[in-house]
Write a protein that holds these residues in place. Structure first.
Motif, PDB file in Angstrom:
ATOM      1  N   VAL A  96       0.858  -1.181   0.000  1.00 33.85           N
ATOM      2  CA  VAL A  96       0.000   0.000   0.000  1.00 33.85           C
ATOM      3  C   VAL A  96       0.895   1.231   0.000  1.00 33.85           C
ATOM      4  O   VAL A  96       1.741   1.384   0.876  1.00 33.85           O
ATOM      5  N   ARG A  97       0.734   2.088  -0.963  1.00 33.97           N
ATOM      6  CA  ARG A  97       1.560   3.292  -1.036  1.00 33.97           C
ATOM      7  C   ARG A  97       1.271   4.207   0.145  1.00 33.97           C
ATOM      8  O   ARG A  97       0.138   4.642   0.335  1.00 33.97           O
TER       9      ARG A  97
ATOM     10  N   THR B 176       2.745  -4.533   8.338  1.00 33.84           N
ATOM     11  CA  THR B 176       2.384  -3.110   8.379  1.00 33.84           C
ATOM     12  C   THR B 176       1.608  -2.644   7.155  1.00 33.84           C
ATOM     13  O   THR B 176       0.434  -2.291   7.253  1.00 33.84           O
ATOM     14  N   ASP B 177       2.253  -2.601   5.987  1.00 40.68           N
ATOM     15  CA  ASP B 177       1.586  -2.032   4.821  1.00 40.68           C
ATOM     16  C   ASP B 177       1.768  -2.869   3.560  1.00 40.68           C
ATOM     17  O   ASP B 177       1.581  -2.372   2.456  1.00 40.68           O
ATOM     18  N   GLY B 178       2.126  -4.136   3.720  1.00 38.53           N
ATOM     19  CA  GLY B 178       2.330  -4.975   2.545  1.00 38.53           C
ATOM     20  C   GLY B 178       2.170  -6.450   2.851  1.00 38.53           C
ATOM     21  O   GLY B 178       2.191  -6.871   4.016  1.00 38.53           O
TER      22      GLY B 178
ATOM     23  N   GLN C 214      -3.162  -7.743 -13.482  1.00 40.19           N
ATOM     24  CA  GLN C 214      -4.499  -8.255 -13.176  1.00 40.19           C
ATOM     25  C   GLN C 214      -4.706  -8.370 -11.671  1.00 40.19           C
ATOM     26  O   GLN C 214      -5.747  -7.976 -11.137  1.00 40.19           O
ATOM     27  N   MET C 215      -3.697  -8.897 -10.975  1.00 41.49           N
ATOM     28  CA  MET C 215      -3.803  -9.072  -9.534  1.00 41.49           C
ATOM     29  C   MET C 215      -3.919  -7.721  -8.833  1.00 41.49           C
ATOM     30  O   MET C 215      -4.745  -7.538  -7.935  1.00 41.49           O
ATOM     31  N   ARG C 216      -3.101  -6.758  -9.250  1.00 41.97           N
ATOM     32  CA  ARG C 216      -3.150  -5.436  -8.614  1.00 41.97           C
ATOM     33  C   ARG C 216      -4.523  -4.801  -8.820  1.00 41.97           C
ATOM     34  O   ARG C 216      -5.108  -4.237  -7.883  1.00 41.97           O
TER      35      ARG C 216
ATOM     36  N   VAL D 275      -2.592   0.624  -4.154  1.00 41.69           N
ATOM     37  CA  VAL D 275      -1.655  -0.477  -3.997  1.00 41.69           C
ATOM     38  C   VAL D 275      -0.804  -0.619  -5.252  1.00 41.69           C
ATOM     39  O   VAL D 275      -1.190  -0.183  -6.338  1.00 41.69           O
ATOM     40  N   GLU D 276       0.360  -1.221  -5.061  1.00 42.94           N
ATOM     41  CA  GLU D 276       1.225  -1.526  -6.199  1.00 42.94           C
ATOM     42  C   GLU D 276       1.950  -2.839  -5.922  1.00 42.94           C
ATOM     43  O   GLU D 276       2.248  -3.169  -4.767  1.00 42.94           O
ATOM     44  N   LEU D 277       2.205  -3.579  -6.973  1.00 47.08           N
ATOM     45  CA  LEU D 277       3.037  -4.780  -6.861  1.00 47.08           C
ATOM     46  C   LEU D 277       4.477  -4.323  -7.057  1.00 47.08           C
ATOM     47  O   LEU D 277       4.931  -4.129  -8.183  1.00 47.08           O
TER      48      LEU D 277
END
Length: 733
Positions: free
Chosen positions: A413-414, A527-529, A542-544, A557-559
């Motif tokens: 998560v950015r 925490t955030d990932g 596709q997943m993102r 979010v980013e992969l």
């Protein structure tokens, strides 16, 4: 660049441009050093200045019974009266009276009065000054310094207090093309060398002095040698003498004690501190020494001269030109490190009412607090008192599966916590003006501008500047959540911190559930990932997109990692196999610098076998290490454990005498060492004896006591440590 920085005026205005230093002189005037518009010179400006502090109200100020001017502040904050005194002496007297009246020191959060411990910060808040506005990093005048010393006793590290341990060389380099190595031979002895060094520094007039381990070694050594020759240590502008005092800074979990130097009109940047701060999140450096760091960052030139410490005295006598080149290589590499690691702090200094030096030495939360306090006082508003510390539940951190998994992706998560704050529009309860969330929003907008500018930059130099700028904003943005739980934070808010972490846990849990619905296997959440193994026939994009569409507005979010494999060992400890075959280790259990070198090597070889060769049996590698250990195939240095001193030997002894402390191997070793150790120094030692179970405190030797001809390392002890580690790794497999 100018357009982005000028937009800061909307939230952090200042009437001053190109100010490179701020000092309060002995006559209580404010001296500003300003770069001329053409960038070629520096001029001094003087302003009248009155010292000030804050009290809970005018009644407390009147109780001082001293000449002063009172300025009421708006709002419901605790500290709602600004009191201006006639002089520094009056200011210090007022602090003593307030401490006696209230029973609280100025540093206490319970004190009904408030001051700012750094005089320059107080002055900059009062005058609305921010350093370096209207300047870019290349316009800062920086000078690198490195010294070489001789030891009067062969094999012993030089000691500034020993008469014969002289400074023999000083290398100086600056960012305007100057480079020179001064020697005692050319200058007629050590005293002449010291005087010439001081003359050159005054002539070149740098804004910043840089060096590697500059505080704890070079400046301390030079100060002591100048004292011996009765030479004023006049490094400051206007010939002012440099001052030093014990200080400390917190870097991750460590408290680093060091002698701080304040140089009038200049800043001091120690690249040793910069690399340690860099490594807090990266944890990729195996050493903080200059030569290692230069190689790690690709700064060491081909043909770089290397000289072992014990060879310096001999080489100075036999080949001084070669030693001079070695000395110059040190300052060249110091400049290279600073070029990489300093710009972020330079641009933060343009935002914060503090010196460049303080922006490096103080934590992120303290910088945010300085910005908020300055913003309130510039608007004539009172300051609240910090909330008392409260416990609250933190981030979600779990390991769901251990072992080896192929492939492994990381969904991040950015800026999770800043995004949660911005989405909620939430400011601390005591922030009646809502400046916390306004400042966070502005900084994020400026960061995005700088990030876009970096992508479209017309030159590599411009791209580098924009990258440094956006990284500065990123560091501050990501620290806003931490500020909420900062005990000394003027606007801290533990309930809001709890709300943020609760929302973060909900978001991460939602992501986990959605990934599992997609048939992904969750490996670790932190925490955030989330690390996970993807379902078959699923592309990263596709997943993102599937996970993104299920999240609330404002959360992106980013992969950010697609790995060939992951070895999940335990929470926050794992190894990743990159697509190019390289392996990165994460977590103290796998990459602790306190581990002996042979164990660090074993871990890396074991993980290479596990990830690259798909080995699930570590017995052959363990047997190989045990056999090599028994036949002394490794140097004794491979058994050295490293610990950093956190206190003086005197404090250690007092702790033992009080019954509160425990005996420690490193302090008992330091006690008998001929070398002078100080807090922050690394102590390397190994364990002796013939039994597996021994008292390490009573059976250890220092690195300097190594005798390769008479080996006495405790083989049963080290064999047990190796087997215990191998067993833990094997259990996961």
């Amino acid at each position: 660049m100018e357009n982005i920085l000028s937009s800061l005026e909307a939230v952090i205005p200042t009437p001053w441009q190109r100010i490179v230093a701020v000092e309060i002189d002995e006559d209580d005037s404010l001296e500003l050093f300003q770069r001329t518009e053409d960038g070629q010179g520096t001029v001094s400006l003087r302003l009248p200045y009155r010292w000030w502090l804050l009290t809970a109200g005018p009644e407390m100020a009147r109780a001082l019974d001293m000449p002063c001017d009172l300025e009421p502040l708006q709002g419901e904050g605790t500290h709602r009266c600004r009191v201006r005194l006639e002089s520094r002496k009056a200011y210090e007297e007022a602090l003593k009276k307030l401490k006696a009246l209230t029973g609280q020191p100025p540093s206490s959060p319970l004190a009904p009065y408030r001051t700012f411990s750094h005089a320059t910060q107080q002055a900059m808040i009062d005058q609305g000054i921010r350093l370096f506005r209207g300047m870019s990093f290349p316009q800062l005048r920086r000078m690198q310094l490195d010294i070489e010393c001789t030891s009067s006793i062969p094999g012993r590290f030089c000691n500034a207090k020993v008469a014969g341990d002289e400074v023999i060389m000083v290398a100086l380099k600056d960012t305007r093309g100057f480079e020179r190595c001064l020697t005692s031979q050319e200058c007629g002895g050590e005293a002449g060398l010291l005087r010439e060094m001081l003359r050159v520094i005054q002539e070149r007039d740098p804004d910043v002095l840089e060096g590697h381990n500059l505080f704890a070694f070079d400046l301390c050594y030079l100060q002591e040698r100048c004292k011996r020759h009765k030479i004023p240590f006049a490094l400051g502008r206007g010939g002012k003498v440099a001052k030093s005092h014990p200080s400390r800074m917190t870097i991750a979990e460590q408290i680093l004690n060091f002698p701080r130097f304040d140089i009038y009109g200049r800043h001091v940047v120690d690249t040793y501190h910069l690399v340690r701060l860099y490594d807090v999140s990266r944890r990729e450096l195996e050493s903080y020494r200059l030569k290692y760091c230069a190689k790690h960052f690709g700064l060491a030139r081909e043909g770089r001269v290397y000289v072992p410490g014990e060879e310096i005295t001999r080489l100075y006598q036999e080949d001084p030109a070669r030693l001079a080149e070695y000395n110059l290589d040190d300052v060249r590499e110091t400049e290279g490190l600073s070029n990489l690691l300093s710009p972020s702090y330079f641009y933060q200094t343009q935002l914060i009412p503090a010196s460049y030096q303080d922006c490096i030495l103080r934590g992120n939360a303290a910088r945010i607090d300085a910005m908020l306090c300055a913003a309130y006082l510039s608007r004539g508003h009172a300051l609240p008192s910090p909330q008392a510390p409260q416990a609250f539940e933190g981030a979600l951190t779990t390991v769901e599966n251990m072992g080896v998994f192929r492939p492994a992706w990381h969904l991040d998560v950015r800026s999770l916590y800043p995004s949660v704050l911005l989405a909620a529009g939430a400011s601390p309860a005591s922030d009646s003006l809502g400046l916390f969330i306004q400042l966070l929003g502005h900084l994020r907008a400026f960061r995005l501008q700088a990030k876009d500018a970096a992508r479209t930059a017309s030159t590599p130099a411009r791209k580098k500047e924009y990258q440094a700028l956006q990284n500065s904003f990123k560091i501050l943005i990501n620290s806003f959540y931490g500020y909420l739980g900062f005990p000394q934070g003027t606007f801290n808010d533990y309930r809001l911190a709890e709300r943020v972490t609760s929302t973060g846990r909900q978001i991460l849990t939602k992501m986990r559930d959605d990934l599992e619905k997609e048939q992904a296997k969750i490996l670790e959440m932190d925490t955030d990932g989330i690390y996970f193994t993807p379902p078959p026939a699923s592309t990263p994009e596709q997943m993102r997109e599937r996970i993104q569409k299920e999240l609330p507005p404002g959360i992106e979010v980013e992969l950010d990692g697609l790995y060939a494999a992951m070895f999940s060992y335990k929470s926050k400890n794992y190894a990743l196999l990159e697509q190019d075959g390289s392996i990165s280790l994460h977590g103290a259990a796998l990459r602790s610098r306190g581990l002996e070198p042979f164990l660090q090597r074993f871990i890396r070889q074991a993980l290479q076998a596990i990830l690259l060769e798909d080995t699930h049996d570590l017995a052959p590698l363990t047997s190989q290490y045990l056999e090599e250990m028994q036949r002394h195939a490794w140097p004794l240095g491979d058994f050295l454990r490293k610990e950093n001193l956190t206190q003086t030997l005197e404090n250690y002894d007092r702790s033992l005498a009080s019954g509160k402390g425990k005996r420690s191997a490193v302090y008992e070793l330091v006690r008998r060492s001929s070398k002078a150790y100080a807090p922050g120094d690394a102590v390397r030692y190994y364990v002796t004896g013939t039994k597996k179970s021994v008292s390490v405190t009573d059976n250890s030797k220092l690195e300097e006591e190594i005798d390769e001809q008479n080996r006495d390392e405790n083989l049963p002890f080290y064999a047990d440590r190796l087997q215990s580690l191998a067993k833990k790794l094997q259990a996961v497999l």
